[in-house]
Design an enzyme around this catalytic site. Structure first.
Site, PDB file in Angstrom:
ATOM      1  N   GLU A   1      -1.107  -6.417   0.579  1.00  0.00           N
ATOM      2  CA  GLU A   1      -1.394  -6.265   2.016  1.00  0.00           C
ATOM      3  C   GLU A   1      -1.283  -4.806   2.470  1.00  0.00           C
ATOM      4  OE1 GLU A   1      -2.037  -9.098   4.547  1.00  0.00           O
ATOM      5  OE2 GLU A   1      -2.898  -7.173   5.105  1.00  0.00           O
TER       6      GLU A   1
ATOM      7  N   LYS B   1      -9.875   2.021   0.643  1.00  0.00           N
ATOM      8  CA  LYS B   1      -9.510   0.795   1.366  1.00  0.00           C
ATOM      9  C   LYS B   1     -10.740  -0.088   1.592  1.00  0.00           C
ATOM     10  CE  LYS B   1      -5.643   3.148   3.578  1.00  0.00           C
ATOM     11  NZ  LYS B   1      -5.289   4.094   4.642  1.00  0.00           N
TER      12      LYS B   1
END
Ligand code: NAP
Ligand code: HSE
Length: 328
Positions: free
Chosen positions: A128, A204
């Protein structure tokens, strides 16, 4: 009552945040999960560096101290770069140790291989914190994908860049001054060139592409630009016109299932959903087939937001209930 022994790899901004939360929330973790958490060792590069006190925890520069302990059940990884992080996590998984990582440089490249390895060894992997700091985009996507299909993801994925752009606009400070403040607050990487050059947001985006579309585009096909060529005067000119610079990473999928996208600064007006996202916040807009557009906004970097995302992964892996833990 069971004890779970963990190791922390890296004791910089993120590693220290994990340590602090695990210590401060020890009792809550115990009542939520049934486990007493014991931090056995912390691995760093330089054992002589001055750090906060960590009584009873072995500080070492040798990963063997972790692997020689047969009782370690989980490793938090918050070191720098692709390797040795990939080697360490591969070995941990092969030994049946659960892993949680914040290392997006490593995970953008090796994430699919690690996930596959983890499945084959029946261990859990949490990532996460690799994307958008404390914003729970990974878990949100995993939940959405159970019944929906993602068409497009666009967002502000680098907290340092958004912080610098905001500082230049709100306080009229030069780029370098804003960058120094982002570094002192622990938002920027040790070498900030990937933050301001766009590569951090690109990585990302690749992690999100893997999750949302099951694949990444060819890296060379994505135009990657940073905010490093934007001056305070450019920001001022945009502001006078009622416009704002944002660093936006964007990826969508065509009808053949091929993802394509871009990463770079964009000038947007007040009608754009990312216009009001300031400071270190990240924001992600997920367009799906059935839900429509969902926007998540929150702190994209820094000690506690990032460490909190990792502790949340921990609770998800070992716990019965999940709750974001941020010390008061
Ligand atoms: P940092 O403050 O620079 O700390 C890095 C730590 O890793 C240091 O303790 C360093 O040891 C240790 N380290 C580096 N290479 C190592 C190696 N080969 N073996 C053992 N230890 C090693 O970095 P950070 O900001 O905490 O970031 C850690 C990771 O999280 C990075 O991958 C980063 O991209 C990611 N991340 C950071 C943030 C953030 O807001 N800062 C947010 C999300 C993800 P020494 O202390 O001895 O130098
Ligand atoms: N350097 C990164 C950023 C940390 O500024 O977004 C969070 O991944």
């Amino acid at each position: 009552m069971s004890t779970i022994k963990v190791a922390i790899l890296g004791f910089g901004t993120v590693g220290e945040g994990i340590y602090r939360i695990l210590k401060e929330k020890k009792n809550e973790i115990k009542s939520q999960t049934g486990f007493t958490i014991e931090i056995s060792s912390i691995v760093v590069r330089d054992v002589t560096k001055k750090r906060i006190e960590t009584p009873g925890v072995k500080i070492t520069d040798s990963i063997h101290d972790v692997f020689e302990n047969p009782d370690i059940g989980l490793i938090f990884e918050a070191i720098i770069g692709e390797d040795p992080a990939f080697t360490y996590l591969s070995k941990a998984i092969s030994k049946g140790i659960n892993v949680i990582t914040a290392n997006k440089a490593m995970f953008a490249k090796h994430g699919p291989a690690l996930i596959k390895l983890a499945k084959s060894h029946h261990v859990k992997i949490g990532f996460e914190a690799t994307t958008a700091g404390g914003v729970p985009i990974i878990r949100t996507l995993e939940n959405l994908l159970k019944a929906d299909q993602v068409r497009r993801i666009q967002g502000i994925l680098n907290g340092t860049s958004n912080f610098i752009l905001t500082k230049m606009r709100q306080d009229n400070v030069p780029f370098e001054v804003a960058l120094e403040e982002a570094q002192s607050k622990g938002y920027a990487e040790a070498d900030p060139s990937d933050d301001i050059g766009g590569k951090d947001a690109f990585r990302k985006l690749m992690i999100l592409s893997d999750l949302a579309f099951g694949r990444q585009p060819k890296w060379d096909d994505i135009a990657v630009n940073g905010i490093d060529k934007i001056h305070a005067s450019d920001v001022l000119t945009a502001t006078e016109k009622g416009l704002r610079y944002r660093h936006i990473a964007d990826i969508s999928i065509d009808e053949d299932g091929t993802p394509s996208g871009s990463v770079g600064p964009v000038v947007i007006g007040s009608d754009h959903p990312l216009y009001g996202v300031d400071g270190v916040d990240n924001a992600i807009i997920v367009d799906t087939e059935y839900l429509g557009a969902l926007t998540l906004i929150g702190p994209g970097a820094g000690m506690y937001p990032t460490a909190s995302a990792m502790v949340s992964d921990f609770l998800h892996i070992v716990g019965k209930r999940e709750k974001i833990l941020i010390p008061s």
